[in-house]
Design a protein around this motif. Structure first.
Motif, PDB file in Angstrom:
ATOM      1  N   ARG A 232       0.837  -1.198   0.000  1.00 54.19           N
ATOM      2  CA  ARG A 232       0.000   0.000   0.000  1.00 54.19           C
ATOM      3  C   ARG A 232       0.869   1.244   0.000  1.00 54.19           C
ATOM      4  O   ARG A 232       2.027   1.199   0.396  1.00 54.19           O
ATOM      5  N   THR A 233       0.287   2.346  -0.464  1.00 54.36           N
ATOM      6  CA  THR A 233       1.008   3.609  -0.451  1.00 54.36           C
ATOM      7  C   THR A 233       0.341   4.556   0.530  1.00 54.36           C
ATOM      8  O   THR A 233      -0.833   4.416   0.856  1.00 54.36           O
ATOM      9  N   ARG A 234       1.126   5.531   0.967  1.00 51.35           N
ATOM     10  CA  ARG A 234       0.570   6.602   1.805  1.00 51.35           C
ATOM     11  C   ARG A 234       1.261   7.904   1.430  1.00 51.35           C
ATOM     12  O   ARG A 234       2.455   7.921   1.105  1.00 51.35           O
ATOM     13  N   LEU A 235       0.496   8.980   1.448  1.00 48.82           N
ATOM     14  CA  LEU A 235       1.046  10.304   1.153  1.00 48.82           C
ATOM     15  C   LEU A 235       1.919  10.738   2.330  1.00 48.82           C
ATOM     16  O   LEU A 235       1.464  10.747   3.471  1.00 48.82           O
ATOM     17  N   ALA A 236       3.168  11.079   2.039  1.00 52.37           N
ATOM     18  CA  ALA A 236       4.105  11.452   3.095  1.00 52.37           C
ATOM     19  C   ALA A 236       4.502  12.922   3.043  1.00 52.37           C
ATOM     20  O   ALA A 236       4.992  13.455   4.031  1.00 52.37           O
ATOM     21  N   GLY A 237       4.318  13.583   1.892  1.00 49.67           N
ATOM     22  CA  GLY A 237       4.722  14.973   1.792  1.00 49.67           C
ATOM     23  C   GLY A 237       4.589  15.491   0.375  1.00 49.67           C
ATOM     24  O   GLY A 237       4.038  14.817  -0.503  1.00 49.67           O
ATOM     25  N   TRP A 238       5.085  16.696   0.176  1.00 50.74           N
ATOM     26  CA  TRP A 238       5.141  17.320  -1.149  1.00 50.74           C
ATOM     27  C   TRP A 238       6.570  17.766  -1.379  1.00 50.74           C
ATOM     28  O   TRP A 238       7.229  18.281  -0.471  1.00 50.74           O
ATOM     29  N   ARG A 239       7.050  17.566  -2.602  1.00 49.39           N
ATOM     30  CA  ARG A 239       8.406  17.959  -2.973  1.00 49.39           C
ATOM     31  C   ARG A 239       8.324  19.008  -4.079  1.00 49.39           C
ATOM     32  O   ARG A 239       7.567  18.864  -5.026  1.00 49.39           O
ATOM     33  N   PHE A 240       9.138  20.027  -3.955  1.00 50.51           N
ATOM     34  CA  PHE A 240       9.250  21.104  -4.945  1.00 50.51           C
ATOM     35  C   PHE A 240      10.677  21.129  -5.458  1.00 50.51           C
ATOM     36  O   PHE A 240      11.621  21.103  -4.662  1.00 50.51           O
ATOM     37  N   LEU A 241      10.846  21.182  -6.766  1.00 51.32           N
ATOM     38  CA  LEU A 241      12.177  21.408  -7.322  1.00 51.32           C
ATOM     39  C   LEU A 241      12.471  22.890  -7.221  1.00 51.32           C
ATOM     40  O   LEU A 241      11.611  23.724  -7.527  1.00 51.32           O
ATOM     41  N   ILE A 242      13.669  23.232  -6.778  1.00 51.92           N
ATOM     42  CA  ILE A 242      14.059  24.634  -6.625  1.00 51.92           C
ATOM     43  C   ILE A 242      14.895  25.015  -7.834  1.00 51.92           C
ATOM     44  O   ILE A 242      15.979  24.477  -8.062  1.00 51.92           O
TER      45      ILE A 242
END
Length: 195
Positions: free
Chosen positions: A62-72
């Motif tokens: 199963r998957t779970r949302l852990a965060g959001w990533r932004f490329l800088i």
């Protein structure tokens, strides 16, 4: 064609605040970020999901949302990334980082743009294998919180584990069984001989 999900506004605000903080940038372990000249902008927000292996044998991970990533981005390329995480107070900045996955993510997004069909880009982390993939969800309107559907694609980012080609689009139906085999606990040895 990619149809990205919009990042939660508090996640973006927390990254913008961190980029505007000389202390946060100076203390980051990202020489490229500290040395950057000119404006920095967070782009390509991607939800980061973790592939878990807990559960009954024979069932899909199963998957779970852990965060959001932004490329800088600085100028014409991504030089670092910023992660956010969900806290009791909502989405908050976690940390800046750099390394091979920054350029690999940018490369995989460009590859995905050339694919036929519409996909929602996500990142899927497999911590036990030290693996990160660009997960291309084939039904952007449908939210998935369980295992990735068989019709989705995964593009392993470089460096990928041995035996798995980086920057190649795999159908989930083809790659997930390989991952499941590698994530399976090893058999208990010695019990039968000593019984």
């Amino acid at each position: 064609m990619l149809r990205p999900s919009p990042a939660p506004a508090p996640a973006l605000r927390s990254v913008l605040a961190a980029l505007g903080s000389p202390t946060a940038v100076r203390e980051a372990r990202t020489p490229a970020l500290r040395a950057a000249q000119g404006p920095l902008s967070p782009e390509h927000p991607l939800p980061v999901h973790i592939l878990g292996v807990a559960g009954a044998p024979g069932h899909a991970p199963r998957t779970r949302l852990a965060g959001w990533r932004f490329l800088i981005r600085s100028g014409d390329r991504a030089i670092a990334a910023a992660d956010t995480m969900l806290t009791l107070d909502g989405w908050s900045f976690s940390h800046f980082f750099e390394g091979p996955y920054v350029a690999a993510t940018e490369r995989a997004l460009l590859q995905a743009e050339a694919l036929p069909g519409a996909y929602q880009p996500r990142l899927l982390s497999v911590p036990q294998l030290y693996m990160l993939t660009l997960w291309l969800h084939a039904e952007p309107e449908e939210d998935v919180t369980a295992a990735p559907p068989a019709a989705d694609l995964m593009v392993p980012l470089a460096p990928a584990p041995p035996g798995i080609a980086a920057h190649r689009a795999y159908r989930v139906a083809d790659l997930l069984p390989v991952l499941r085999t590698r994530l399976a606990p090893p058999p208990l040895l010695g019990w039968a001989a000593s019984a």
